[in-house]
Design a protein around this motif. Structure first.
Motif, PDB file in Angstrom:
ATOM      1  N   ALA A 261       0.839  -1.204   0.000  1.00  0.00           N
ATOM      2  CA  ALA A 261       0.000   0.000   0.000  1.00  0.00           C
ATOM      3  C   ALA A 261       0.874   1.254   0.000  1.00  0.00           C
ATOM      4  N   LEU A 262       1.936   1.244   0.798  1.00  0.00           N
ATOM      5  CA  LEU A 262       2.842   2.391   0.837  1.00  0.00           C
ATOM      6  C   LEU A 262       3.531   2.578  -0.513  1.00  0.00           C
ATOM      7  N   THR A 263       3.901   1.485  -1.170  1.00  0.00           N
ATOM      8  CA  THR A 263       4.534   1.551  -2.487  1.00  0.00           C
ATOM      9  C   THR A 263       3.629   2.245  -3.497  1.00  0.00           C
ATOM     10  N   MET A 264       2.349   1.888  -3.492  1.00  0.00           N
ATOM     11  CA  MET A 264       1.409   2.520  -4.419  1.00  0.00           C
ATOM     12  C   MET A 264       1.277   4.008  -4.134  1.00  0.00           C
ATOM     13  N   ALA A 265       1.225   4.349  -2.840  1.00  0.00           N
ATOM     14  CA  ALA A 265       1.077   5.756  -2.468  1.00  0.00           C
ATOM     15  C   ALA A 265       2.302   6.572  -2.874  1.00  0.00           C
ATOM     16  N   THR A 266       3.527   6.008  -2.697  1.00  0.00           N
ATOM     17  CA  THR A 266       4.744   6.740  -3.066  1.00  0.00           C
ATOM     18  C   THR A 266       4.847   6.912  -4.572  1.00  0.00           C
ATOM     19  N   GLU A 267       4.431   5.913  -5.333  1.00  0.00           N
ATOM     20  CA  GLU A 267       4.479   6.017  -6.789  1.00  0.00           C
ATOM     21  C   GLU A 267       3.564   7.134  -7.282  1.00  0.00           C
ATOM     22  N   GLN A 268       2.378   7.246  -6.680  1.00  0.00           N
ATOM     23  CA  GLN A 268       1.438   8.285  -7.094  1.00  0.00           C
ATOM     24  C   GLN A 268       1.942   9.682  -6.731  1.00  0.00           C
ATOM     25  N   LYS A 269       2.722   9.802  -5.668  1.00  0.00           N
ATOM     26  CA  LYS A 269       3.230  11.110  -5.238  1.00  0.00           C
ATOM     27  C   LYS A 269       4.630  11.416  -5.754  1.00  0.00           C
TER      28      LYS A 269
END
Length: 332
Positions: A261-269
Motif C-alpha cells: 500500500a505504501l509503495t502505491m502511495a509513493t508512486e502516485q506522489k
C-alpha cells in the motif's frame, strides 16, 4: 402456507329446509371445509342443546338459514334454532345469516300458520336482521349461490382460527421458529453494521482519512560502492494509504500488504519506492484503519499450517473504497 380448514355450523329448522341444508353442506365440502350440524340429532331437548353448544364452540363460523317455520320450542317457548343463534352471538362466533325475503310466498306446509308461532318467527327474523349484514333468499337456487359467495368472502376477509393437520402444524411451527431466528439474525446484523459504521464514537479525536501522516521507511539505493538502504520519510493522507491497501485486500492478506500500500502511495506522489517500512509506522497504519472501522484483523492458519494475522476489508471499508474509486458523471 399450511392448508387451513374451517368448521362451519349449519343452523336452521329441519323438516322444512332439508334440501337447503343438504345443498349448504355440500357447498362447504366443495370448498374443502368442514360442515357441522345436527342432521341425525335435531335439537329437541335440553341435553341435546347442551351437546350442540359444544359443537358450536368448536366451529369457526355459524351459518343460519331462516325459512317459514319457527321450529321446535323449549319449555320457555323459545325455538331451539333461536337458542343456537343466541349462543353463537353470545360466544362471539362469526355469524353468516340468510333470511327468506318473501315469507308470504312460502307454501303452507313449510310455514307456521298458528299466530303465536308466526309472531315468534317474525320477532326472530327482526332480531337476526338488525345490526348485521344479512342476505335474503327466495328459492333454493338463490340461497345456494348466496351461501357460496358469502362463505368464500368470509373465509378470505374474516379468517378465523381453523384446523390444520397435526404434521402440518409441526412443520408450520418449525417454519415460524426458523423465520423468527432469521429475523433476529437480520436485526443483529443491522446492529453490528451500525456499530461498525460508527467507530469514531469510541475515539472522538481520531484522525480522519483526509488528515496527513508522516511515514518513515527505507529505500534501495545503488552506487559505485554498492547497495545501501538509506532512511527517509514522506507525508501522505490516510486516504491515500487506505486506497492503496484496500486495492490489495480483495482476499485476506497478512500485514506485509501494508508495504505494498505504501509503495502505491509513493508512486502516485513521485516519492522514492520503499524497500522496508518502519515497524512502528506499519503497526500505526494497521491500528488506525482498524479504529476507523475500515479493516479487521483475525488470526488464522497459513497454507503451511502456521498461525498468522490476516487483514480484511470491513463492509464500511468496502463502501469507502468503492465510493472513492467509482467513476462519476461530469458536472458540465
Amino acid at each position: 402456507m399450511v392448508d387451513k380448514k374451517y368448521q362451519v355450523f349449519v343452523s336452521s329448522t329441519f323438516r322444512d329446509l332439508v334440501e337447503e341444508r343438504q345443498d349448504t353442506i355440500r357447498n362447504i365440502l366443495d370448498l374443502n371445509h368442514i360442515p357441522a350440524g345436527m342432521e341425525l340429532f335435531p335439537a329437541a331437548d335440553v341435553e341435546q342443546l347442551t351437546y350442540i353448544k359444544k359443537v358450536i364452540d368448536e366451529c369457526d363460523y355459524y351459518l343460519l338459514i331462516v325459512g317459514g317455520r319457527y321450529g321446535s320450542l323449549d319449555a320457555e317457548g323459545i325455538s331451539f334454532t333461536e337458542r343456537e343463534y343466541d349462543y353463537a352471538v353470545e360466544t362471539g362466533k362469526f355469524v353468516i345469516a340468510f333470511v327468506h325475503g318473501e315469507p308470504g310466498a312460502i307454501s303452507v306446509q313449510n310455514s307456521d300458520v298458528k299466530p303465536k308461532l308466526a309472531a315468534s318467527l317474525n320477532a326472530f327474523r327482526e332480531k337476526v336482521m338488525s345490526g348485521r349484514l344479512v342476505r335474503q333468499w327466495t328459492n333454493r337456487q338463490d340461497l345456494q349461490l348466496a351461501v357460496l359467495k358469502s362463505l368464500m368472502h368470509s373465509f378470505t376477509a374474516y379468517p378465523q382460527t381453523g384446523w390444520i393437520r397435526g404434521n402440518a402444524a409441526a412443520n408450520q411451527e418449525t417454519l415460524e421458529q426458523a423465520n423468527a431466528a432469521l429475523q433476529e439474525n437480520v436485526r443483529l446484523r443491522a446492529e453490528l453494521a451500525k456499530m461498525r459504521a460508527e467507530p469514531t464514537e469510541r475515539f472522538p479525536d481520531i484522525a480522519d482519512l483526509d488528515d496527513e501522516v508522516v511515514i518513515r521507511y527505507s529505500y534501495k539505493y545503488k552506487s559505485s560502492s554498492g547497495i545501501r538502504y538509506p532512511d527517509t520519510n514522506a507525508k501522505f493522507t490516510w486516504r491515500e494509504l487506505f486506497l492503496g491497501l484496500a486495492s490489495n485486500l480483495s482476499t485476506p492478506r497478512t500485514e506485509g500488504i501494508i508495504l505494498d500500500a505504501l509503495t502505491m502511495a509513493t508512486e502516485q506522489k513521485g516519492e522514492r519506492t520503499p524497500f522496508r517500512i518502519n515497524s512502528t509506522d506499519r503497526a500505526t497504519i494497521k491500528i488506525q484503519f482498524i479504529a476507523l472501522g475500515l479493516i479487521s484483523a483475525r488470526v488464522s492458519k497459513t497454507t503451511d499450517g502456521k498461525m498468522a494475522e490476516f487483514l480484511t476489508l470491513t463492509e464500511r471499508g468496502q463502501q469507502v473504497y468503492i465510493s472513492n474509486k467509482v467513476v462519476r458523471k461530469d458536472k458540465d
